[in-house]
Design an enzyme around this catalytic site. Structure first.
Site, mmCIF file in Angstrom:
data_model
loop_
_atom_site.group_PDB
_atom_site.id
_atom_site.type_symbol
_atom_site.label_atom_id
_atom_site.label_comp_id
_atom_site.label_asym_id
_atom_site.label_seq_id
_atom_site.Cartn_x
_atom_site.Cartn_y
_atom_site.Cartn_z
ATOM 1 N N ASP A 191 44.491 19.630 92.213
ATOM 2 C CA ASP A 191 45.375 19.235 91.118
ATOM 3 C C ASP A 191 46.765 19.011 91.701
ATOM 4 O OD1 ASP A 191 46.086 19.021 88.153
ATOM 5 O OD2 ASP A 191 47.444 20.601 88.814
ATOM 6 N N GLU A 275 42.217 14.098 91.097
ATOM 7 C CA GLU A 275 42.433 13.369 89.849
ATOM 8 C C GLU A 275 43.175 12.076 90.141
ATOM 9 O OE1 GLU A 275 44.172 14.207 85.336
ATOM 10 O OE2 GLU A 275 44.574 15.602 86.963
ATOM 11 N N CYS A 327 38.805 24.928 79.212
ATOM 12 C CA CYS A 327 38.655 26.229 79.879
ATOM 13 C C CYS A 327 37.599 26.097 80.972
ATOM 14 C CB CYS A 327 38.254 27.298 78.863
ATOM 15 S SG CYS A 327 37.880 28.913 79.609
ATOM 16 N N CYS A 330 34.406 28.846 80.098
ATOM 17 C CA CYS A 330 33.427 28.625 79.028
ATOM 18 C C CYS A 330 33.300 27.161 78.629
ATOM 19 C CB CYS A 330 33.801 29.446 77.793
ATOM 20 S SG CYS A 330 35.365 28.961 77.017
ATOM 21 N N CYS A 346 42.449 31.295 76.769
ATOM 22 C CA CYS A 346 41.398 30.604 76.032
ATOM 23 C C CYS A 346 41.132 31.352 74.721
ATOM 24 C CB CYS A 346 40.128 30.517 76.875
ATOM 25 S SG CYS A 346 38.739 29.732 76.035
ATOM 26 N N CYS A 349 36.894 32.600 74.959
ATOM 27 C CA CYS A 349 36.462 33.659 75.881
ATOM 28 C C CYS A 349 37.578 34.617 76.249
ATOM 29 C CB CYS A 349 35.852 33.052 77.136
ATOM 30 S SG CYS A 349 37.016 32.093 78.127
ATOM 31 N N ASP A 356 47.620 25.077 86.530
ATOM 32 C CA ASP A 356 47.253 24.221 87.657
ATOM 33 C C ASP A 356 45.930 24.657 88.285
ATOM 34 O OD1 ASP A 356 49.608 22.808 87.262
ATOM 35 O OD2 ASP A 356 50.745 24.102 88.614
#
Length: 414
Positions: A191, A275, A327, A330, A346, A349, A356
């Site tokens: 990232d 990305e 997330c 999950c 989250c 969960c 990052d």
């Protein structure tokens, strides 16, 4: 695959004058041929072929009084300038018709002698590597070169470049075989960001070196000195050269750091996923200076060609993928978050995520899914090897056949 090897050259005063003449002649041929095609298009005439331009604007032009000085430089330089114009037109036509992917390419434009960067290209019949470690260039002489490493094979073309701060470089394009590294088990999603240059999916963070930011104070001082000089004076030319040298130092440091970081990542990981960021769009925001200082595009390009060179897997994750919203534990999509939110929990969960690191893990999972779906040039999920595409040199060049050439691989006596 084709790779480019760049070396610093140190021409003497007569050789600098000969190179300046070659730069000017190549520019004149480009502009004359471009003007000829534009005038023919305006008159409704068909597209002028390269053979006709070569006969009119090179061969016959040398016999005229106005262009007789074209004969003072190597004919290869003039022909390569015409080939570059043909390539520029082809890219433009392919972009208009949709054959060329990516950003739209505009039509060729005239070149100015005031451009800070000048270059000429030569094929193997116009240069050779000599036994004393110099490079002989036709109608220029033997150039002294700082060999930082050996050439892995005989070069197929040479580009002589003069940058904005007066440095000369020789750029060789060679055809080499991939250097496959031993396989490792690690895979990494990356990232890219501004708070940290890169965060890897294993939790490691690479700090942003901020080369331009660290040089801003000196650049501002040099810029003020430049603004006080009279336009057209020699002192202004000297001040402009100081500014150009400082910018070149910043660019060199950034490029060297990119090479070291990308090489380490490729060596440590069997697969790398990044990305696909819209750098050109981010460069028009208030973060433009920081975005350009980071140099994401150059870094990703290095990862891509080094992965192909060393037999690693490389894939880009679409920029529309919500890596910061999902997330990584999950898989619940928790919605968009402003940039100042660097840590979030989250709601399903209850996992506390570093923004990052979570995005890097999601990039890793999405990259694996892309590879398993067979949309990347890598072994697919069934184990079948998908053939890798040919990796070109970083800037396109025309090569020449190897039969009967006088150049040799490596640097003699090094």
């Amino acid at each position: 695959m084709q790779l480019r090897y760049n070396y610093r050259a140190y021409p003497n005063a007569p050789q600098r004058r000969a190179l300046a003449k070659a730069f000017g002649c190549a520019r004149v041929v480009w502009n004359d041929c471009l003007r000829h095609r534009k005038e023919a298009h305006a008159a409704g005439l068909p597209y002028v072929k390269s053979a006709e331009l070569s006969r009119l604007r090179i061969t016959q032009a040398k016999r005229t009084k106005e262009r007789a000085w074209l004969a003072d430089v190597s004919a290869v330089v003039l022909q390569q300038s015409l080939r570059d114009l043909d390539a520029a037109y082809k890219n433009f036509f392919d972009s208009v018709t949709g054959k060329r992917q990516g950003r739209k390419v505009g039509p060729p434009r005239y070149k100015s002698k005031k451009d800070t960067r000048q270059s000429i290209r030569r094929t193997t019949n116009a240069f050779s590597l000599t036994g004393d470690g110099t490079v002989y260039v036709a109608k220029v002489g033997s150039l002294k070169v700082k060999w930082s490493r050996r050439l892995p094979a005989a070069p197929t073309s040479l580009t002589v470049t003069k940058d904005g701060c007066g440095r000369y470089f020789l750029s060789f394009v060679v055809d080499t075989e991939p250097e496959i590294l031993p396989e490792v088990e690690a895979e990494s999603g990356i990232d890219l960001g501004l708070s940290a240059f890169a965060v890897l999916s294993d939790g490691r963070k690479i700090d942003r070196p901020r080369f331009l930011r660290r040089a801003e104070k000196k650049l501002r001082r040099l810029g003020r000195e430049l603004s006080r000089k009279v336009k057209g004076s020699k002192n202004r030319a000297k001040a402009r050269m100081k500014v150009a040298r400082q910018h070149a130092r910043v660019a060199d440091r950034r490029r060297d750091w990119h090479h070291k970081a990308s090489t380490q990542i490729i060596r440590d990981n069997q697969a790398v996923y990044v990305e696909d960021l819209a750098v050109s769009d981010l460069g028009r925001t208030r973060l433009a200076k920081s975005v350009h200082d980071a140099g994401w595009s150059a870094f990703v390009g290095m990862l891509e060609y080094k992965a192909a060179l060393h037999g690693r897997t490389f894939a880009k994750v679409d920029r529309a993928f919500p890596s910061s919203q999902v997330c990584s534990v999950c898989g619940f999509r928790d919605g968009p978050k402003p940039l100042h939110v660097r840590e979030w929990t989250c709601s399903v969960c209850g996992t506390v995520h570093d923004r990052d690191h979570n995005a890097a893990r999601n990039v890793l999972f999405e990259g694996r899914r892309i590879v398993a779906a067979g949309r990347a040039e890598t072994p697919n999920a069934c184990g079948a090897q998908v053939r890798r595409a040919r990796v070109p040199a970083q800037r396109g060049e025309a090569g020449s056949p190897r039969k009967g050439q006088t150049t040799q691989a490596g640097i003699p006596g090094l």
